[in-house]
Design an enzyme around this catalytic site. Structure first.
Site, PDB file in Angstrom:
ATOM      1  N   ASN A  73       3.712  -4.132   1.673  1.00  0.00           N
ATOM      2  CA  ASN A  73       2.742  -4.114   2.768  1.00  0.00           C
ATOM      3  C   ASN A  73       1.533  -4.971   2.364  1.00  0.00           C
ATOM      4  OD1 ASN A  73       0.389  -3.308   4.254  1.00  0.00           O
ATOM      5  ND2 ASN A  73       1.513  -1.538   5.007  1.00  0.00           N
ATOM      6  N   THR A 120      -3.080   5.385   7.563  1.00  0.00           N
ATOM      7  CA  THR A 120      -2.239   6.312   8.314  1.00  0.00           C
ATOM      8  C   THR A 120      -2.205   7.647   7.585  1.00  0.00           C
ATOM      9  OG1 THR A 120      -0.931   4.365   8.823  1.00  0.00           O
ATOM     10  CG2 THR A 120      -0.031   6.478   9.501  1.00  0.00           C
ATOM     11  N   HIS A 140       0.835  -4.040   9.528  1.00  0.00           N
ATOM     12  CA  HIS A 140       0.432  -3.068  10.551  1.00  0.00           C
ATOM     13  C   HIS A 140      -0.671  -3.716  11.384  1.00  0.00           C
ATOM     14  CE1 HIS A 140      -1.026   1.366  11.366  1.00  0.00           C
ATOM     15  NE2 HIS A 140      -0.768   0.707  12.474  1.00  0.00           N
ATOM     16  N   HIS A 148       3.717   5.402   1.331  1.00  0.00           N
ATOM     17  CA  HIS A 148       2.313   5.827   1.365  1.00  0.00           C
ATOM     18  C   HIS A 148       1.928   6.485   0.039  1.00  0.00           C
ATOM     19  CE1 HIS A 148      -1.152   6.088   4.121  1.00  0.00           C
ATOM     20  NE2 HIS A 148      -1.584   6.805   3.112  1.00  0.00           N
ATOM     21  N   GLU A 159      10.904   7.012   7.661  1.00  0.00           N
ATOM     22  CA  GLU A 159      10.143   6.774   6.432  1.00  0.00           C
ATOM     23  C   GLU A 159       9.398   8.062   6.147  1.00  0.00           C
ATOM     24  OE1 GLU A 159       7.884   3.103   6.071  1.00  0.00           O
ATOM     25  OE2 GLU A 159       6.360   4.146   4.889  1.00  0.00           O
ATOM     26  N   ARG A 162      -3.151  -2.964  13.801  1.00  0.00           N
ATOM     27  CA  ARG A 162      -3.741  -1.740  14.353  1.00  0.00           C
ATOM     28  C   ARG A 162      -4.473  -2.047  15.640  1.00  0.00           C
ATOM     29  NH1 ARG A 162      -4.275   2.420  10.104  1.00  0.00           N
ATOM     30  NH2 ARG A 162      -5.440   3.547  11.675  1.00  0.00           N
ATOM     31  N   HIS A 221      -3.706  -5.144   3.123  1.00  0.00           N
ATOM     32  CA  HIS A 221      -4.994  -5.175   2.425  1.00  0.00           C
ATOM     33  C   HIS A 221      -5.416  -6.573   1.991  1.00  0.00           C
ATOM     34  CE1 HIS A 221      -5.770  -1.139   3.047  1.00  0.00           C
ATOM     35  NE2 HIS A 221      -5.005  -0.627   2.116  1.00  0.00           N
ATOM     36  N   ARG A 254      -8.398  -3.930  12.349  1.00  0.00           N
ATOM     37  CA  ARG A 254      -9.306  -3.900  11.189  1.00  0.00           C
ATOM     38  C   ARG A 254      -8.807  -4.792  10.050  1.00  0.00           C
ATOM     39  NH1 ARG A 254      -8.487   2.276   9.257  1.00  0.00           N
ATOM     40  NH2 ARG A 254      -8.976   2.608  11.436  1.00  0.00           N
ATOM     41  N   GLU A 284       4.619  -2.130  11.458  1.00  0.00           N
ATOM     42  CA  GLU A 284       4.172  -0.750  11.710  1.00  0.00           C
ATOM     43  C   GLU A 284       3.333  -0.780  12.974  1.00  0.00           C
ATOM     44  OE1 GLU A 284       1.933   0.589   8.384  1.00  0.00           O
ATOM     45  OE2 GLU A 284       3.637   0.558   7.050  1.00  0.00           O
TER      46      GLU A 284
HETATM   47  N1  PXP Z   1       4.076   3.223   5.140  1.00  0.00           N
HETATM   48  C1  PXP Z   1       3.271   3.397   6.196  1.00  0.00           C
HETATM   49  C2  PXP Z   1       3.877   3.853   7.472  1.00  0.00           C
HETATM   50  C3  PXP Z   1       1.889   3.121   6.119  1.00  0.00           C
HETATM   51  O1  PXP Z   1       1.104   3.296   7.202  1.00  0.00           O
HETATM   52  C4  PXP Z   1       1.362   2.655   4.909  1.00  0.00           C
HETATM   53  C5  PXP Z   1      -0.086   2.336   4.798  1.00  0.00           C
HETATM   54  O2  PXP Z   1      -0.378   1.219   5.557  1.00  0.00           O
HETATM   55  C6  PXP Z   1       2.250   2.463   3.832  1.00  0.00           C
HETATM   56  C7  PXP Z   1       3.590   2.784   3.953  1.00  0.00           C
HETATM   57  C8  PXP Z   1       1.779   1.925   2.518  1.00  0.00           C
HETATM   58  O3  PXP Z   1       0.940   2.850   1.917  1.00  0.00           O
HETATM   59  P1  PXP Z   1       0.114   2.443   0.633  1.00  0.00           P
HETATM   60  O4  PXP Z   1      -0.818   1.352   1.066  1.00  0.00           O
HETATM   61  O5  PXP Z   1      -0.568   3.696   0.241  1.00  0.00           O
HETATM   62  O6  PXP Z   1       1.101   1.953  -0.393  1.00  0.00           O
END
Ligand code: PXP
Length: 250
Positions: free
Chosen positions: A8, A109, A51, A198, A159, A53, A11, A57, A78
């Site tokens: 992901n 999330t 994602h 997550h 997931e 959003r 960030h 953001r 996402e």
């Molecule tokens: N899966 C989902 C559905 C999420 O919303 C997120 C956070 O954006 C992640 C995985 C990844 O989580 P993390 O950034 O804590 O690794």
């Protein structure tokens, strides 16, 4: 086959937006989530997750379309179950969407999508995506009832939300792993793909070897944080090495 890693890159966009949210056309706008995605692929990422959003953001729509165009890897979008996001998904046509709950106030999330109470709306979205050739994952808390309803609704994947596991203490981690084990088993028995995501990081990832039947991890924050020290490609390579120990059962 070994466990898959979805990276992901939200960030990376978070950092860019911290300085350039109001200057989106600046030639100085950096870092670029598309470049980060390419670097993640070099490190062995199996898919890229973004994602978009409602409040934009971090990821912007144009990031999503750029990644779709330039990055030769499966794309996982996402998305909240909203008309706006459904329209974006149908235009973007990622390989997968992962339906998530979304509120403006949350930092990230924070809980799973409650597919039990939102059964009809989620079911409609699943059918629409599938009609358009997009596979659907549901981001749910590791609860048996949620997994059963996800399977009933015809989602290809769930997931399991590993946020509570990620925040667990040595006293509570055993119970969190047990919840994940039970949910994964029910998903497997129902014939759907079970992923996890997550709060997974370089420290806790190997504890998840106790959870059977997982196919993919989705990891963002800890990989992007590690990338600040060693670069994205190496950060992904290191995570891939850790997850290569996962005992995949054929
Ligand atoms: N899966 C989902 C559905 C999420 O919303 C997120 C956070 O954006 C992640 C995985 C990844 O989580 P993390 O950034 O804590 O690794």
């Amino acid at each position: 086959m070994s466990l898959l890693l979805g990276v992901n890159v939200d960030h990376v966009a978070t950092l860019r937006q911290a300085r350039y949210a109001l200057l989106p056309d600046s030639p100085n706008a950096e870092p670029c989530p598309c470049v980060a995605s390419a670097d993640a692929l070099l490190g062995g990422a199996d898919s890229i997750t973004i994602h978009v959003r409602g409040d934009r953001r971090h990821m912007q729509e144009r990031d999503a379309f750029l990644i779709r165009e330039k990055i030769a890897a499966p794309l996982n979008l996402e998305m909240g179950v909203t008309e706006e996001m459904i329209a974006i998904a149908l235009k973007l046509r990622p390989e997968f969407v992962c339906l998530v709950p979304e509120t403006r106030e949350e930092v990230t999330t924070e809980g799973g999508l409650d597919v039990v109470s939102r059964r009809r709306e989620v079911g409609d979205c699943i059918r629409l995506m599938q009609k358009n050739g997009i596979k659907v994952s549901l981001f749910i808390d590791p609860e048996v009832e949620q997994v059963k309803v996800a399977a009933e609704l015809g989602a290809e994947m769930v997931e399991l939300h590993t946020g509570c596991f990620g925040n667990a203490t040595t006293q509570t981690v055993g119970a969190e792993l047990e919840r994940l084990r039970e949910a994964a088993l029910v998903g497997h028995q129902a014939g759907i793909q079970v992923n996890a995501g997550h709060g997974i990081n370089y420290e806790n990832v190997r504890l998840l070897e106790a959870v059977p039947h997982l196919t993919e991890y989705n990891i963002g924050h800890s990989i992007v944080a590690r990338a600040m020290r060693v670069g994205m490609t190496q950060a992904v390579r290191e995570m891939k090495a850790l997850i290569s120990h996962y005992p995949v059962v054929k």
